[in-house]
Design a protein around this motif. Structure first.
Motif, PDB file in Angstrom:
ATOM      1  N   GLN A  79       0.833  -1.193   0.000  1.00  0.00           N
ATOM      2  CA  GLN A  79       0.000   0.000   0.000  1.00  0.00           C
ATOM      3  C   GLN A  79       0.868   1.242   0.000  1.00  0.00           C
ATOM      4  O   GLN A  79       1.758   1.391   0.836  1.00  0.00           O
ATOM      5  CB  GLN A  79      -0.905   0.021   1.254  1.00  0.00           C
ATOM      6  CG  GLN A  79      -2.013  -1.015   1.220  1.00  0.00           C
ATOM      7  CD  GLN A  79      -3.182  -0.581   0.360  1.00  0.00           C
ATOM      8  OE1 GLN A  79      -3.189   0.508  -0.203  1.00  0.00           O
ATOM      9  NE2 GLN A  79      -4.175  -1.439   0.236  1.00  0.00           N
ATOM     10  N   GLU A  80       0.639   2.113  -0.946  1.00  0.00           N
ATOM     11  CA  GLU A  80       1.293   3.411  -0.941  1.00  0.00           C
ATOM     12  C   GLU A  80       0.217   4.492  -0.952  1.00  0.00           C
ATOM     13  O   GLU A  80      -0.871   4.296  -1.489  1.00  0.00           O
ATOM     14  CB  GLU A  80       2.211   3.576  -2.160  1.00  0.00           C
ATOM     15  CG  GLU A  80       1.500   3.506  -3.499  1.00  0.00           C
ATOM     16  CD  GLU A  80       2.439   3.807  -4.655  1.00  0.00           C
ATOM     17  OE1 GLU A  80       3.064   4.886  -4.649  1.00  0.00           O
ATOM     18  OE2 GLU A  80       2.523   2.968  -5.566  1.00  0.00           O
ATOM     19  N   SER A  81       0.522   5.620  -0.338  1.00  0.00           N
ATOM     20  CA  SER A  81      -0.450   6.704  -0.291  1.00  0.00           C
ATOM     21  C   SER A  81      -0.543   7.368  -1.663  1.00  0.00           C
ATOM     22  O   SER A  81       0.468   7.755  -2.256  1.00  0.00           O
ATOM     23  CB  SER A  81      -0.029   7.727   0.765  1.00  0.00           C
ATOM     24  OG  SER A  81      -0.948   8.796   0.801  1.00  0.00           O
ATOM     25  N   ILE A  82      -1.773   7.478  -2.165  1.00  0.00           N
ATOM     26  CA  ILE A  82      -2.009   8.094  -3.479  1.00  0.00           C
ATOM     27  C   ILE A  82      -2.959   9.266  -3.284  1.00  0.00           C
ATOM     28  O   ILE A  82      -4.171   9.072  -3.101  1.00  0.00           O
ATOM     29  CB  ILE A  82      -2.612   7.084  -4.471  1.00  0.00           C
ATOM     30  CG1 ILE A  82      -1.725   5.840  -4.582  1.00  0.00           C
ATOM     31  CG2 ILE A  82      -2.808   7.721  -5.845  1.00  0.00           C
ATOM     32  CD1 ILE A  82      -2.354   4.708  -5.346  1.00  0.00           C
ATOM     33  N   PRO A  83      -2.458  10.493  -3.297  1.00  0.00           N
ATOM     34  CA  PRO A  83      -3.337  11.660  -3.159  1.00  0.00           C
ATOM     35  C   PRO A  83      -4.400  11.672  -4.265  1.00  0.00           C
ATOM     36  O   PRO A  83      -4.171  11.153  -5.363  1.00  0.00           O
ATOM     37  CB  PRO A  83      -2.378  12.849  -3.314  1.00  0.00           C
ATOM     38  CG  PRO A  83      -1.026  12.291  -3.007  1.00  0.00           C
ATOM     39  CD  PRO A  83      -1.049  10.877  -3.468  1.00  0.00           C
ATOM     40  N   PHE A  84      -5.537  12.259  -3.961  1.00  0.00           N
ATOM     41  CA  PHE A  84      -6.642  12.280  -4.916  1.00  0.00           C
ATOM     42  C   PHE A  84      -6.234  12.850  -6.284  1.00  0.00           C
ATOM     43  O   PHE A  84      -6.555  12.248  -7.314  1.00  0.00           O
ATOM     44  CB  PHE A  84      -7.815  13.074  -4.331  1.00  0.00           C
ATOM     45  CG  PHE A  84      -9.068  13.014  -5.165  1.00  0.00           C
ATOM     46  CD1 PHE A  84      -9.849  11.861  -5.204  1.00  0.00           C
ATOM     47  CD2 PHE A  84      -9.469  14.108  -5.912  1.00  0.00           C
ATOM     48  CE1 PHE A  84     -11.003  11.807  -5.969  1.00  0.00           C
ATOM     49  CE2 PHE A  84     -10.614  14.066  -6.679  1.00  0.00           C
ATOM     50  CZ  PHE A  84     -11.393  12.914  -6.712  1.00  0.00           C
ATOM     51  N   PRO A  85      -5.527  13.987  -6.343  1.00  0.00           N
ATOM     52  CA  PRO A  85      -5.131  14.513  -7.661  1.00  0.00           C
ATOM     53  C   PRO A  85      -4.275  13.532  -8.465  1.00  0.00           C
ATOM     54  O   PRO A  85      -4.403  13.444  -9.693  1.00  0.00           O
ATOM     55  CB  PRO A  85      -4.331  15.777  -7.318  1.00  0.00           C
ATOM     56  CG  PRO A  85      -4.836  16.183  -5.977  1.00  0.00           C
ATOM     57  CD  PRO A  85      -5.118  14.901  -5.260  1.00  0.00           C
ATOM     58  N   SER A 146      -7.126   7.222  -0.254  1.00  0.00           N
ATOM     59  CA  SER A 146      -5.746   7.491  -0.687  1.00  0.00           C
ATOM     60  C   SER A 146      -4.944   6.218  -0.950  1.00  0.00           C
ATOM     61  O   SER A 146      -3.769   6.132  -0.618  1.00  0.00           O
ATOM     62  CB  SER A 146      -5.009   8.359   0.352  1.00  0.00           C
ATOM     63  OG  SER A 146      -5.669   9.597   0.510  1.00  0.00           O
ATOM     64  N   ASN A 147      -5.615   5.210  -1.536  1.00  0.00           N
ATOM     65  CA  ASN A 147      -4.907   4.000  -1.928  1.00  0.00           C
ATOM     66  C   ASN A 147      -5.367   3.576  -3.326  1.00  0.00           C
ATOM     67  O   ASN A 147      -6.292   4.156  -3.905  1.00  0.00           O
ATOM     68  CB  ASN A 147      -5.126   2.867  -0.916  1.00  0.00           C
ATOM     69  CG  ASN A 147      -6.595   2.565  -0.672  1.00  0.00           C
ATOM     70  OD1 ASN A 147      -7.432   2.719  -1.559  1.00  0.00           O
ATOM     71  ND2 ASN A 147      -6.920   2.164   0.552  1.00  0.00           N
TER      72      ASN A 147
END
Length: 369
Positions: A79-85, A146-147
């Motif tokens: 799992q890595e954090s993926i910002p919405f944009p 954020s995933n």
């Protein structure tokens, strides 16, 4: 309960005089020859699908997985954090690669307030898309965590919205549900999410990300190609035996276990004797054989994405017209009219399952690094 439901259906269709599948095939606008061709292709590829189960067993320190272990595998080991944009950018890039119109649509929907992705605490993690056809808009709700799973859900729901956009001049489809068959209800949404996942796998430089997404794809494929196949085999054999009278619980358990063992190619160490109790689709009183359209829709979308990669920009217009006419003709006619695909022949299904086999091979290579 299951005996009573089956007995009632068999009485309605005159027991052996009428094919019990006829009602389901009619509502899904699909021919028996197409369904048989799909199942035959899946059965033929079992030896190439089973190695994934063996690989997951060895990763778990087992010689073979049990049914319970398979159903509780982690869908994502990275799992890595993926910002919405960033998630939005990935979706638009993936769609633009296939069609600028699809990419522009996603951007428009996001820019004009169609999407509520705020991660409220009590908001369900799964998404949904509500069409407002007369207003030529849709509304999407999901909890963006954020995933990658959230990005995938967003792409899936945008696919539904794209399908609804093509139906703006045919409101009757939503007033007459039987004209919008399950076999193609998920086509656009699965197509969008698979386009996203394939793009991220291709573009990502991170091995763990690639492996995680391939693992997700494999688990989904195993569900549709094996677990749903087992349910279909069980339901088929149960109704055939029910013609001679009610079955005991132990007889039903035995049928359920035999169907699972065949569908999984005997690759599991243990099976689930009570699957026939917990699978709610067996108890739907409106129509039997509720679940096979999900396998069809998944493999159909996988195959269409492979066709899109080969045809490039020419595919997008065909796909748009296909969606516009969804539900107006049998699925075989629509596929032939717009893509020159013969669904009752094995070629298309082999193309779809070959894609899954290639993903297994890529996952296996990444697992050894």
């Amino acid at each position: 309960m299951l005996n009573h439901i089956a007995g009632f259906r068999l009485t309605l269709c005159g027991s052996a005089k009428k094919d019990l599948l006829e009602e389901s095939l009619k509502s899904n606008r699909i021919a028996r020859s197409t369904l048989d061709a799909m199942w035959k292709a899946i059965d033929g590829y079992l030896p190439q699908l089973i190695p994934y189960l063996g690989l997951k067993a060895s990763e778990s320190g087992e010689s073979q997985l049990s049914w319970h272990q398979l159903m509780t595998l982690s869908p994502d080991d990275h799992q890595e954090s993926i910002p919405f944009p960033s998630g939005v950018e990935w979706i638009i890039q993936a769609l633009n690669d296939l069609s600028p119109d699809m990419g522009d649509f996603a951007q428009y929907a996001l820019a004009n307030g169609w999407v509520d992705a705020v991660p409220f605490k009590h908001k369900p993690s799964n998404g949904f898309c509500a069409p407002f056809i007369s207003d030529k808009e849709s509304r999407i709700s999901l909890r963006y965590d954020s995933n990658m799973e959230s990005v995938r859900i967003l792409a899936h729901e945008l696919g539904h919205a794209w399908h609804y956009r093509q139906l703006e001049d045919r409101l009757s489809l939503f007033l007459l549900e039987d004209q919008f068959p399950m076999t193609i209800a998920e086509t656009s949404s699965i197509f969008f999410e698979l386009a996203l996942v394939d793009t991220v796998i291709r573009e990502s430089k991170d091995r763990k990300t690639k492996k995680s997404l391939l693992n997700w794809k494999m688990q989904r494929s195993i569900n549709y190609l094996m677990a749903v196949r087992g349910a279909y085999l069980f339901e088929t054999r149960f109704y055939e035996k029910r013609k001679s009278g009610p079955l005991s619980a132990s007889q039903i358990e035995e049928l359920s276990m035999e169907a699972q063992k065949e569908a999984f190619g005997g690759s599991l160490s243990q099976y689930q004797p009570f699957q026939w109790i917990k699978a709610i689709q067996f108890y739907r009183t409106d129509v039997p054989f509720y679940n096979y359209p999900y396998t069809f829709g998944y493999l159909f979308s996988v195959g269409l994405l492979e066709t899109a990669k080969k045809e490039g920009k020419q595919f997008a217009q065909k796909f748009t017209y296909f969606l516009k006419e969804s539900g107006t003709k049998p699925i075989e006619e629509l596929a032939d009219d717009h893509f020159h695909i013969k669904l009752s022949r094995p070629d298309f299904w082999h193309q779809s399952i070959n894609r899954i086999v290639k993903d297994i091979e890529q996952y296996t290579i990444l697992s050894k690094k």
